[in-house]
Design an enzyme around this catalytic site. Structure first.
Site, mmCIF file in Angstrom:
data_model
loop_
_atom_site.group_PDB
_atom_site.id
_atom_site.type_symbol
_atom_site.label_atom_id
_atom_site.label_comp_id
_atom_site.label_asym_id
_atom_site.label_seq_id
_atom_site.Cartn_x
_atom_site.Cartn_y
_atom_site.Cartn_z
ATOM 1 N N LYS A 202 82.865 124.399 -115.360
ATOM 2 C CA LYS A 202 82.685 125.541 -114.461
ATOM 3 C C LYS A 202 81.220 125.995 -114.405
ATOM 4 O O LYS A 202 80.389 125.589 -115.214
ATOM 5 C CB LYS A 202 83.618 126.690 -114.868
ATOM 6 C CG LYS A 202 85.092 126.273 -114.953
ATOM 7 C CD LYS A 202 85.670 125.815 -113.622
ATOM 8 C CE LYS A 202 86.874 124.911 -113.776
ATOM 9 N NZ LYS A 202 88.159 125.560 -113.847
HETATM 10 C C1 LIG Z 1 89.633 125.462 -114.038
HETATM 11 C C2 LIG Z 1 90.600 126.194 -113.195
HETATM 12 C C3 LIG Z 1 91.656 126.941 -113.731
HETATM 13 C C4 LIG Z 1 92.026 126.917 -115.176
HETATM 14 O O1 LIG Z 1 91.045 127.276 -116.059
HETATM 15 P P1 LIG Z 1 91.066 126.708 -117.557
HETATM 16 O O2 LIG Z 1 89.956 127.433 -118.213
HETATM 17 O O3 LIG Z 1 90.858 125.228 -117.484
HETATM 18 O O4 LIG Z 1 92.389 127.039 -118.147
HETATM 19 C C5 LIG Z 1 92.444 127.668 -112.863
HETATM 20 N N1 LIG Z 1 92.220 127.673 -111.545
HETATM 21 C C6 LIG Z 1 91.243 126.949 -110.985
HETATM 22 C C7 LIG Z 1 91.041 127.033 -109.510
HETATM 23 C C8 LIG Z 1 90.403 126.183 -111.790
HETATM 24 O O5 LIG Z 1 89.423 125.472 -111.215
#
Ligand SMILES: *Cc1c(COP(=O)(O)O)cnc(C)c1O
Length: 424
Positions: A202
Protein backbone atom coordinates in the site's frame (compact mmCIF):
# COMPACT_ATOMS: atom_id res chain seq x y z
CA UNK A 1 15.52 -8.12 -34.55
CA UNK A 2 14.51 -5.10 -32.51
CA UNK A 3 10.80 -5.94 -32.68
CA UNK A 4 11.20 -9.38 -31.14
CA UNK A 5 9.48 -9.36 -27.76
CA UNK A 6 11.64 -9.80 -24.67
CA UNK A 7 9.31 -12.58 -23.56
CA UNK A 8 10.38 -14.44 -26.73
CA UNK A 9 14.08 -13.77 -26.19
CA UNK A 10 14.28 -10.33 -27.84
CA UNK A 11 15.97 -7.27 -26.35
CA UNK A 12 13.91 -5.61 -23.60
CA UNK A 13 12.88 -1.97 -24.02
CA UNK A 14 14.27 -1.09 -20.60
CA UNK A 15 16.86 -2.98 -18.59
CA UNK A 16 17.62 -0.43 -15.87
CA UNK A 17 16.52 -0.46 -12.25
CA UNK A 18 13.24 0.74 -10.83
CA UNK A 19 12.85 2.31 -7.38
CA UNK A 20 12.25 -0.19 -4.58
CA UNK A 21 9.20 -0.42 -2.39
CA UNK A 22 8.82 0.10 0.51
CA UNK A 23 11.41 2.76 1.23
CA UNK A 24 12.65 3.77 4.66
CA UNK A 25 14.56 6.67 6.13
CA UNK A 26 16.75 7.48 9.09
CA UNK A 27 13.57 8.34 11.05
CA UNK A 28 12.16 4.87 10.37
CA UNK A 29 15.25 3.30 11.95
CA UNK A 30 15.35 5.79 14.82
CA UNK A 31 11.69 5.21 15.66
CA UNK A 32 12.12 1.42 15.57
CA UNK A 33 15.12 1.69 17.86
CA UNK A 34 13.11 3.77 20.30
CA UNK A 35 10.45 1.06 20.46
CA UNK A 36 13.06 -1.64 21.03
CA UNK A 37 14.56 0.28 23.92
CA UNK A 38 11.23 1.43 25.39
CA UNK A 39 10.24 -2.00 26.73
CA UNK A 40 6.74 -1.34 25.49
CA UNK A 41 6.13 -3.23 22.26
CA UNK A 42 2.32 -3.05 22.31
CA UNK A 43 -0.37 -0.76 23.68
CA UNK A 44 -1.20 -3.71 25.95
CA UNK A 45 2.27 -3.42 27.52
CA UNK A 46 2.85 -1.33 30.66
CA UNK A 47 2.91 2.43 30.40
CA UNK A 48 6.46 3.83 30.33
CA UNK A 49 5.79 7.51 30.75
CA UNK A 50 5.18 8.31 27.06
CA UNK A 51 2.21 8.20 24.72
CA UNK A 52 2.28 4.96 22.73
CA UNK A 53 3.37 5.05 19.10
CA UNK A 54 -0.06 3.70 18.28
CA UNK A 55 -1.67 6.83 19.76
CA UNK A 56 0.90 9.05 18.09
CA UNK A 57 0.24 7.49 14.71
CA UNK A 58 -3.54 7.66 15.27
CA UNK A 59 -3.28 11.38 15.99
CA UNK A 60 -0.97 12.01 13.05
CA UNK A 61 -3.19 10.14 10.61
CA UNK A 62 -6.33 11.83 11.91
CA UNK A 63 -4.60 15.18 11.34
CA UNK A 64 -3.43 14.10 7.88
CA UNK A 65 -6.91 13.07 6.74
CA UNK A 66 -8.70 15.79 8.70
CA UNK A 67 -10.78 13.17 10.52
CA UNK A 68 -11.90 13.64 14.11
CA UNK A 69 -10.59 10.23 15.17
CA UNK A 70 -8.30 7.47 13.96
CA UNK A 71 -8.15 4.02 15.53
CA UNK A 72 -5.17 1.98 14.24
CA UNK A 73 -5.58 -1.75 13.63
CA UNK A 74 -3.48 -4.79 12.80
CA UNK A 75 -4.61 -5.03 9.16
CA UNK A 76 -6.91 -3.37 6.66
CA UNK A 77 -9.18 -6.40 6.83
CA UNK A 78 -9.53 -5.92 10.59
CA UNK A 79 -10.21 -2.23 9.97
CA UNK A 80 -13.08 -3.12 7.63
CA UNK A 81 -14.61 -5.58 10.14
CA UNK A 82 -14.27 -2.99 12.90
CA UNK A 83 -15.87 -0.24 10.79
CA UNK A 84 -18.81 -2.51 9.93
CA UNK A 85 -19.31 -3.71 13.50
CA UNK A 86 -18.95 -0.19 14.88
CA UNK A 87 -21.92 0.67 12.63
CA UNK A 88 -23.79 -2.28 14.18
CA UNK A 89 -23.73 -4.39 11.06
CA UNK A 90 -23.75 -8.14 11.71
CA UNK A 91 -25.40 -11.50 11.20
CA UNK A 92 -27.58 -11.79 8.08
CA UNK A 93 -27.35 -8.09 7.22
CA UNK A 94 -26.79 -7.25 3.58
CA UNK A 95 -23.71 -5.17 2.80
CA UNK A 96 -23.07 -3.70 -0.65
CA UNK A 97 -19.59 -4.58 -1.95
CA UNK A 98 -18.28 -3.36 -5.34
CA UNK A 99 -17.71 -6.15 -7.85
CA UNK A 100 -14.02 -5.37 -8.44
CA UNK A 101 -11.69 -5.23 -5.46
CA UNK A 102 -9.11 -7.15 -3.50
CA UNK A 103 -10.89 -10.17 -1.99
CA UNK A 104 -10.74 -8.71 1.54
CA UNK A 105 -13.45 -6.16 0.67
CA UNK A 106 -15.88 -9.09 0.48
CA UNK A 107 -14.30 -11.54 2.97
CA UNK A 108 -14.36 -8.92 5.76
CA UNK A 109 -18.13 -8.71 5.31
CA UNK A 110 -18.45 -12.51 5.47
CA UNK A 111 -16.22 -12.46 8.54
CA UNK A 112 -18.92 -10.69 10.56
CA UNK A 113 -21.57 -13.15 9.27
CA UNK A 114 -23.14 -10.54 7.03
CA UNK A 115 -23.97 -11.04 3.35
CA UNK A 116 -21.72 -9.40 0.73
CA UNK A 117 -24.03 -8.15 -2.03
CA UNK A 118 -21.70 -7.92 -5.01
CA UNK A 119 -22.66 -4.88 -7.05
CA UNK A 120 -21.53 -3.72 -10.47
CA UNK A 121 -19.03 -0.95 -11.15
CA UNK A 122 -18.59 1.91 -13.60
CA UNK A 123 -16.73 1.04 -16.81
CA UNK A 124 -14.15 3.84 -16.75
CA UNK A 125 -13.26 3.90 -13.04
CA UNK A 126 -13.98 0.32 -11.93
CA UNK A 127 -15.58 1.82 -8.80
CA UNK A 128 -19.11 1.22 -7.46
CA UNK A 129 -21.78 2.30 -9.97
CA UNK A 130 -24.45 4.52 -8.34
CA UNK A 131 -27.17 3.16 -10.64
CA UNK A 132 -26.26 -0.43 -9.81
CA UNK A 133 -26.18 0.53 -6.13
CA UNK A 134 -29.78 1.83 -6.32
CA UNK A 135 -30.88 -1.49 -7.81
CA UNK A 136 -29.02 -3.55 -5.20
CA UNK A 137 -30.45 -1.86 -2.10
CA UNK A 138 -33.15 -3.87 -0.26
CA UNK A 139 -34.86 -3.43 3.11
CA UNK A 140 -32.10 -5.66 4.56
CA UNK A 141 -29.19 -3.46 3.37
CA UNK A 142 -27.33 -2.27 6.48
CA UNK A 143 -24.18 -0.79 4.97
CA UNK A 144 -22.73 0.36 1.65
CA UNK A 145 -19.01 -0.16 1.16
CA UNK A 146 -17.24 1.73 -1.59
CA UNK A 147 -13.69 1.04 -2.79
CA UNK A 148 -11.47 3.72 -4.30
CA UNK A 149 -9.80 1.34 -6.71
CA UNK A 150 -6.31 1.52 -8.17
CA UNK A 151 -5.81 5.21 -8.84
CA UNK A 152 -9.48 6.20 -8.94
CA UNK A 153 -11.88 7.81 -6.51
CA UNK A 154 -15.49 6.63 -6.68
CA UNK A 155 -18.36 9.00 -7.53
CA UNK A 156 -18.83 10.13 -3.95
CA UNK A 157 -21.40 12.86 -4.71
CA UNK A 158 -23.89 10.37 -6.03
CA UNK A 159 -23.00 7.51 -3.69
CA UNK A 160 -23.30 9.71 -0.59
CA UNK A 161 -26.65 11.07 -1.82
CA UNK A 162 -28.02 7.53 -2.23
CA UNK A 163 -26.73 6.44 1.18
CA UNK A 164 -28.37 9.49 2.79
CA UNK A 165 -31.66 9.02 0.95
CA UNK A 166 -31.88 5.45 2.28
CA UNK A 167 -30.36 6.26 5.69
CA UNK A 168 -27.76 3.51 5.25
CA UNK A 169 -24.22 3.98 6.60
CA UNK A 170 -21.53 4.43 3.94
CA UNK A 171 -18.14 2.89 4.68
CA UNK A 172 -15.23 3.82 2.45
CA UNK A 173 -12.58 1.18 1.82
CA UNK A 174 -9.56 3.46 1.36
CA UNK A 175 -6.97 0.67 1.40
CA UNK A 176 -5.70 1.90 -1.98
CA UNK A 177 -6.27 5.62 -1.58
CA UNK A 178 -4.08 7.22 1.10
CA UNK A 179 -3.79 10.88 0.15
CA UNK A 180 -6.57 10.89 -2.49
CA UNK A 181 -8.96 13.84 -2.34
CA UNK A 182 -12.43 14.50 -3.57
CA UNK A 183 -13.88 18.03 -3.54
CA UNK A 184 -10.62 18.96 -1.76
CA UNK A 185 -11.40 16.69 1.16
CA UNK A 186 -9.45 13.51 1.97
CA UNK A 187 -11.27 10.33 0.97
CA UNK A 188 -12.61 8.49 3.97
CA UNK A 189 -14.37 11.63 5.22
CA UNK A 190 -17.55 11.12 3.21
CA UNK A 191 -19.30 8.34 5.09
CA UNK A 192 -19.71 7.07 8.66
CA UNK A 193 -16.23 5.55 8.81
CA UNK A 194 -13.40 4.51 6.50
CA UNK A 195 -10.90 1.66 6.55
CA UNK A 196 -7.26 1.93 5.46
CA UNK A 197 -4.70 -0.84 4.97
CA UNK A 198 -1.00 -0.38 5.65
CA UNK A 199 -0.02 -3.74 4.19
CA UNK A 200 3.30 -3.98 2.32
CA UNK A 201 2.00 -3.03 -1.14
CA UNK A 202 0.00 0.00 0.00
CA UNK A 203 0.93 3.67 -0.37
CA UNK A 204 1.59 4.01 3.36
CA UNK A 205 2.94 0.83 4.88
CA UNK A 206 4.48 -0.88 7.89
CA UNK A 207 4.43 -4.34 6.28
CA UNK A 208 1.07 -5.09 7.87
CA UNK A 209 -1.26 -2.59 9.49
CA UNK A 210 -4.47 -0.66 9.15
CA UNK A 211 -6.70 1.99 10.65
CA UNK A 212 -10.22 3.33 10.74
CA UNK A 213 -11.06 7.01 10.64
CA UNK A 214 -14.35 8.61 11.64
CA UNK A 215 -15.73 11.96 12.74
CA UNK A 216 -18.18 10.30 15.12
CA UNK A 217 -16.97 10.10 18.74
CA UNK A 218 -19.41 7.30 19.58
CA UNK A 219 -18.16 5.17 16.65
CA UNK A 220 -14.55 5.93 17.62
CA UNK A 221 -15.20 4.60 21.13
CA UNK A 222 -16.75 1.44 19.74
CA UNK A 223 -13.82 1.03 17.34
CA UNK A 224 -11.34 1.36 20.19
CA UNK A 225 -13.07 -1.45 22.12
CA UNK A 226 -13.44 -3.65 19.03
CA UNK A 227 -9.67 -3.54 18.40
CA UNK A 228 -8.51 -4.30 21.95
CA UNK A 229 -10.66 -7.15 23.32
CA UNK A 230 -13.22 -4.82 24.84
CA UNK A 231 -10.66 -2.50 26.44
CA UNK A 232 -9.81 1.08 25.64
CA UNK A 233 -6.93 3.41 26.45
CA UNK A 234 -7.48 5.38 29.65
CA UNK A 235 -8.32 9.05 29.12
CA UNK A 236 -5.59 10.13 31.57
CA UNK A 237 -2.10 8.62 31.41
CA UNK A 238 -1.92 5.74 33.91
CA UNK A 239 0.75 5.47 36.61
CA UNK A 240 4.18 4.29 35.57
CA UNK A 241 4.24 0.53 34.81
CA UNK A 242 0.48 0.26 34.89
CA UNK A 243 -1.67 -0.96 32.00
CA UNK A 244 -2.85 1.81 29.69
CA UNK A 245 -5.80 -0.31 28.52
CA UNK A 246 -8.82 -0.24 30.83
CA UNK A 247 -11.35 -3.10 30.90
CA UNK A 248 -14.41 -0.96 30.29
CA UNK A 249 -16.10 -3.80 28.37
CA UNK A 250 -18.63 -1.53 26.70
CA UNK A 251 -18.60 -3.93 23.76
CA UNK A 252 -16.77 -7.20 23.26
CA UNK A 253 -13.79 -6.99 20.92
CA UNK A 254 -10.95 -8.90 19.30
CA UNK A 255 -7.23 -8.35 19.39
CA UNK A 256 -6.71 -6.22 16.30
CA UNK A 257 -4.04 -4.01 17.90
CA UNK A 258 -1.23 -2.57 15.82
CA UNK A 259 2.16 -3.31 17.43
CA UNK A 260 4.35 -0.43 18.56
CA UNK A 261 6.93 -1.38 15.93
CA UNK A 262 4.41 -1.02 13.15
CA UNK A 263 3.01 2.21 14.54
CA UNK A 264 6.52 3.69 14.88
CA UNK A 265 7.28 2.82 11.25
CA UNK A 266 4.03 4.45 10.12
CA UNK A 267 4.83 7.69 11.95
CA UNK A 268 8.04 7.93 9.90
CA UNK A 269 6.46 6.79 6.62
CA UNK A 270 3.68 9.35 6.89
CA UNK A 271 6.31 12.11 6.73
CA UNK A 272 7.24 10.98 3.19
CA UNK A 273 3.76 10.31 1.87
CA UNK A 274 2.89 13.64 0.26
CA UNK A 275 6.18 13.94 -1.57
CA UNK A 276 5.85 10.41 -2.97
CA UNK A 277 2.25 11.02 -3.99
CA UNK A 278 3.19 14.23 -5.81
CA UNK A 279 5.97 12.49 -7.74
CA UNK A 280 3.62 9.67 -8.76
CA UNK A 281 1.00 12.20 -9.83
CA UNK A 282 3.46 14.06 -12.07
CA UNK A 283 4.69 10.88 -13.71
CA UNK A 284 1.19 9.45 -14.08
CA UNK A 285 0.09 12.61 -15.91
CA UNK A 286 2.99 12.22 -18.36
CA UNK A 287 2.31 8.51 -18.87
CA UNK A 288 -1.45 9.13 -19.27
CA UNK A 289 -0.70 11.46 -22.19
CA UNK A 290 1.72 9.04 -23.86
CA UNK A 291 -0.60 6.04 -23.54
CA UNK A 292 -3.69 7.95 -24.68
CA UNK A 293 -1.90 8.87 -27.88
CA UNK A 294 -1.16 5.17 -28.43
CA UNK A 295 -4.83 4.21 -28.07
CA UNK A 296 -4.76 2.93 -24.47
CA UNK A 297 -7.16 4.19 -21.78
CA UNK A 298 -5.65 5.02 -18.40
CA UNK A 299 -8.17 4.49 -15.57
CA UNK A 300 -10.50 7.47 -15.07
CA UNK A 301 -11.48 8.93 -11.69
CA UNK A 302 -14.84 10.46 -10.71
CA UNK A 303 -15.31 14.06 -11.85
CA UNK A 304 -15.12 15.44 -8.30
CA UNK A 305 -11.59 14.07 -7.74
CA UNK A 306 -9.17 16.83 -6.77
CA UNK A 307 -6.09 14.69 -6.02
CA UNK A 308 -5.46 11.16 -7.14
CA UNK A 309 -3.38 8.62 -5.26
CA UNK A 310 -1.81 6.01 -7.52
CA UNK A 311 -1.86 2.62 -5.81
CA UNK A 312 -1.80 0.70 -9.05
CA UNK A 313 -1.52 2.39 -12.40
CA UNK A 314 -4.45 0.80 -14.22
CA UNK A 315 -4.76 0.83 -18.00
CA UNK A 316 -7.55 -0.49 -20.20
CA UNK A 317 -6.29 -2.18 -23.35
CA UNK A 318 -7.96 -1.54 -26.71
CA UNK A 319 -10.66 -4.11 -27.45
CA UNK A 320 -8.74 -5.51 -30.42
CA UNK A 321 -5.80 -6.38 -28.19
CA UNK A 322 -8.09 -7.89 -25.55
CA UNK A 323 -9.60 -10.12 -28.22
CA UNK A 324 -6.39 -11.06 -30.00
CA UNK A 325 -3.84 -11.53 -27.23
CA UNK A 326 -5.82 -11.14 -24.00
CA UNK A 327 -4.77 -9.29 -20.87
CA UNK A 328 -2.67 -12.10 -19.37
CA UNK A 329 -0.41 -12.35 -22.37
CA UNK A 330 -0.16 -8.60 -22.79
CA UNK A 331 0.73 -8.11 -19.12
CA UNK A 332 3.38 -10.84 -19.22
CA UNK A 333 4.92 -9.42 -22.42
CA UNK A 334 4.92 -5.91 -20.98
CA UNK A 335 6.52 -7.10 -17.73
CA UNK A 336 9.37 -8.68 -19.70
CA UNK A 337 9.95 -5.44 -21.65
CA UNK A 338 10.28 -3.16 -18.61
CA UNK A 339 11.36 -5.52 -15.84
CA UNK A 340 8.43 -4.80 -13.54
CA UNK A 341 5.60 -7.07 -12.42
CA UNK A 342 2.59 -6.06 -14.56
CA UNK A 343 -0.57 -7.80 -13.47
CA UNK A 344 -4.04 -8.35 -14.78
CA UNK A 345 -6.75 -6.63 -12.74
CA UNK A 346 -8.46 -8.64 -9.96
CA UNK A 347 -11.11 -10.98 -11.33
CA UNK A 348 -14.63 -9.77 -10.65
CA UNK A 349 -15.67 -11.04 -7.22
CA UNK A 350 -18.39 -13.32 -8.60
CA UNK A 351 -15.68 -15.35 -10.34
CA UNK A 352 -12.62 -14.67 -8.20
CA UNK A 353 -10.60 -17.76 -7.21
CA UNK A 354 -9.77 -16.25 -3.84
CA UNK A 355 -13.42 -15.65 -2.95
CA UNK A 356 -14.87 -19.05 -2.05
CA UNK A 357 -17.21 -18.84 0.93
CA UNK A 358 -18.26 -22.46 0.44
CA UNK A 359 -14.71 -23.63 1.27
CA UNK A 360 -15.04 -22.55 4.92
CA UNK A 361 -17.15 -24.40 7.45
CA UNK A 362 -17.60 -21.24 9.52
CA UNK A 363 -19.96 -19.87 6.84
CA UNK A 364 -22.27 -22.91 6.82
CA UNK A 365 -24.90 -21.04 8.78
CA UNK A 366 -27.96 -22.63 7.19
CA UNK A 367 -29.22 -23.18 3.65
CA UNK A 368 -30.65 -19.72 3.17
CA UNK A 369 -27.39 -18.07 4.19
CA UNK A 370 -25.28 -20.38 2.03
CA UNK A 371 -27.37 -19.42 -0.98
CA UNK A 372 -27.28 -15.71 -0.15
CA UNK A 373 -23.49 -15.62 0.02
CA UNK A 374 -22.96 -17.71 -3.14
CA UNK A 375 -20.86 -15.41 -5.37
CA UNK A 376 -22.18 -17.00 -8.57
CA UNK A 377 -25.68 -15.59 -7.99
CA UNK A 378 -24.50 -12.06 -8.82
CA UNK A 379 -24.43 -10.59 -12.34
CA UNK A 380 -21.54 -8.22 -12.83
CA UNK A 381 -21.12 -7.71 -16.57
CA UNK A 382 -19.27 -4.39 -16.28
CA UNK A 383 -16.99 -5.65 -13.51
CA UNK A 384 -16.14 -8.72 -15.57
CA UNK A 385 -15.41 -6.66 -18.67
CA UNK A 386 -13.26 -4.27 -16.59
CA UNK A 387 -11.25 -7.18 -15.17
CA UNK A 388 -10.83 -8.78 -18.58
CA UNK A 389 -9.57 -5.61 -20.26
CA UNK A 390 -7.38 -3.86 -17.65
CA UNK A 391 -3.84 -4.36 -16.47
CA UNK A 392 -2.25 -2.90 -13.33
CA UNK A 393 1.31 -1.62 -12.96
CA UNK A 394 2.95 -1.18 -9.54
CA UNK A 395 3.17 2.29 -8.00
CA UNK A 396 6.93 2.14 -7.51
CA UNK A 397 7.19 2.57 -11.29
CA UNK A 398 5.82 6.09 -10.78
CA UNK A 399 8.61 6.93 -8.31
CA UNK A 400 11.17 6.77 -11.12
CA UNK A 401 12.33 9.82 -13.07
CA UNK A 402 9.97 11.18 -15.67
CA UNK A 403 12.17 10.03 -18.57
CA UNK A 404 11.44 6.43 -17.55
CA UNK A 405 7.78 6.95 -18.49
CA UNK A 406 8.93 7.06 -22.13
CA UNK A 407 10.27 3.51 -21.75
CA UNK A 408 6.98 2.32 -20.33
CA UNK A 409 5.06 3.86 -23.23
CA UNK A 410 7.55 2.41 -25.73
CA UNK A 411 6.98 -1.03 -24.22
CA UNK A 412 3.20 -0.66 -24.56
CA UNK A 413 3.67 0.34 -28.20
CA UNK A 414 6.00 -2.59 -28.89
CA UNK A 415 3.73 -5.19 -27.33
CA UNK A 416 0.67 -3.70 -29.05
CA UNK A 417 2.45 -3.84 -32.39
CA UNK A 418 3.23 -7.52 -31.92
CA UNK A 419 -0.51 -8.01 -31.53
CA UNK A 420 -1.17 -6.24 -34.85
CA UNK A 421 1.37 -8.51 -36.51
CA UNK A 422 -0.30 -11.57 -35.05
CA UNK A 423 -3.70 -10.72 -36.47
CA UNK A 424 -2.38 -9.51 -39.82
C1 LIG B 1 -5.33 -4.41 0.78
C2 LIG B 1 -6.80 -4.23 0.75
C3 LIG B 1 -7.63 -4.64 1.80
C4 LIG B 1 -7.15 -5.46 2.95
O1 LIG B 1 -6.12 -4.94 3.69
P1 LIG B 1 -5.12 -5.91 4.48
O2 LIG B 1 -4.27 -4.98 5.25
O3 LIG B 1 -4.37 -6.71 3.46
O4 LIG B 1 -5.94 -6.79 5.35
C5 LIG B 1 -8.97 -4.34 1.73
N1 LIG B 1 -9.49 -3.67 0.69
C6 LIG B 1 -8.74 -3.29 -0.35
C7 LIG B 1 -9.39 -2.52 -1.46
C8 LIG B 1 -7.37 -3.56 -0.36
O5 LIG B 1 -6.64 -3.15 -1.40
Amino acid sequence: MLDKLAIHGGTAVFEGNWPNWPQSTESTRRNLDEVLNSHRWSISGQYRGQASWEERFGQAFAAYTGAGFCVPSSTGSAALSMALEACEVGAHDEVIVPGVSWVASASAVLGINAIPVLTDVEPDTGCLDPAALERAITPRTRAITVVHLGSAVADLDRLVAIAHAHAIPLIEDCAQAHGARYADRHVGRFGSAAAFSMQHSKLLTSGEGGSVITDDARLARRLAHLRADGRTLSAQPPGLDEMALVETAEIMGNNYCLSEFHAAILVAQLEMLDEQLALRRRNAAVLDGLLLSLGFSPQASAAGTTARAHYTYVVRLPQLIVETQGVERFAAALAAEIGLPCKTMYSALNQNRLYQPASRKRFKLGRGYTEEIDPSRFHLPVAQAFSRSCIALPHRMLLANTAAMEHVAAAFAKVAKSSDLRCA
